[in-house]
Enzyme design. Sequence first.
Site, PDB file in Angstrom:
ATOM      1  N   ASP A 182      -6.267   0.786   0.762  1.00  0.00           N
ATOM      2  CA  ASP A 182      -6.377   1.092   2.188  1.00  0.00           C
ATOM      3  C   ASP A 182      -7.747   0.628   2.689  1.00  0.00           C
ATOM      4  OD1 ASP A 182      -8.193   2.974   1.291  1.00  0.00           O
ATOM      5  OD2 ASP A 182      -7.254   4.677   2.298  1.00  0.00           O
ATOM      6  N   LYS A 203       0.833  -1.202   0.000  1.00  0.00           N
ATOM      7  CA  LYS A 203       0.000   0.000   0.000  1.00  0.00           C
ATOM      8  C   LYS A 203       0.869   1.254   0.000  1.00  0.00           C
ATOM      9  CE  LYS A 203      -1.764   1.991   3.598  1.00  0.00           C
ATOM     10  NZ  LYS A 203      -2.510   2.350   4.824  1.00  0.00           N
TER      11      LYS A 203
END
Length: 239
Positions: free
Chosen positions: A151, A133
């Site tokens: 996320d 991420k």
Amino acid sequence: MATKAGRKPETQLALVRRARKMNRILAETYPDAHCELDFTNPLELLVATILSAQCTDKRVNMVTPTLFAKYPTVEDYAAADPSEMEEIIRSTGFFRAKTNSIIGMAQAVGERYGGEVPGKLKDLVTLPGVGRKTANVVLGNAFDVPGLTVDTHFQRLVRRFGWTEETDPVKIEHVVGRLLPRREWTIFSHRVIWHGRRICHARRPACGVCPLAALCPSYGTGPTDPAQADKLVRPGPFS
């Protein structure tokens, strides 16, 4: 793909078409969508993204001006006194772990990459405190390399959209990546995150004013009355 009881199964082609239409609507809804972390170079964005774990972008942006001024280079971070850094970033939470990650990241960048933040996913994810991420945030926004930022907002919304039932972030990334053109990945991530922060909230999404209502199988999860839903909308800018 699998569907909820009572819903007609959706072919992959139909899903691709629906996903791309939803992306176009999000583009019209959030024409100014962008990364809400403040930065001027890849190092600053990498540090800010590490700090953003379990913390709002707004809080990170309050801390980083002091942090960036004190540690302008990889060498400065690598040689930092942990206790001094901890005091600067304390309000972001988990400050000891984040300090260790930032210092470790900087030392690794200095030792392996000549002091320059690498611009490849396979290299970024080897750094302390950097997962897929974080790496995709840096690649997409500092290096213009398309990437999906999976996320908590992103995961929640693509499942609500009925695009996937996966819960593993890497699997979600791969599923969504097959639905949209690669060039759209970074900006789509911003659009989804903005939508999750402003309208499609975790507990009570503002379904009654959602521009995606007609295409979303989860319509009705939150209030459908426009007046009630409008009270739930959170205007940006955010975190």
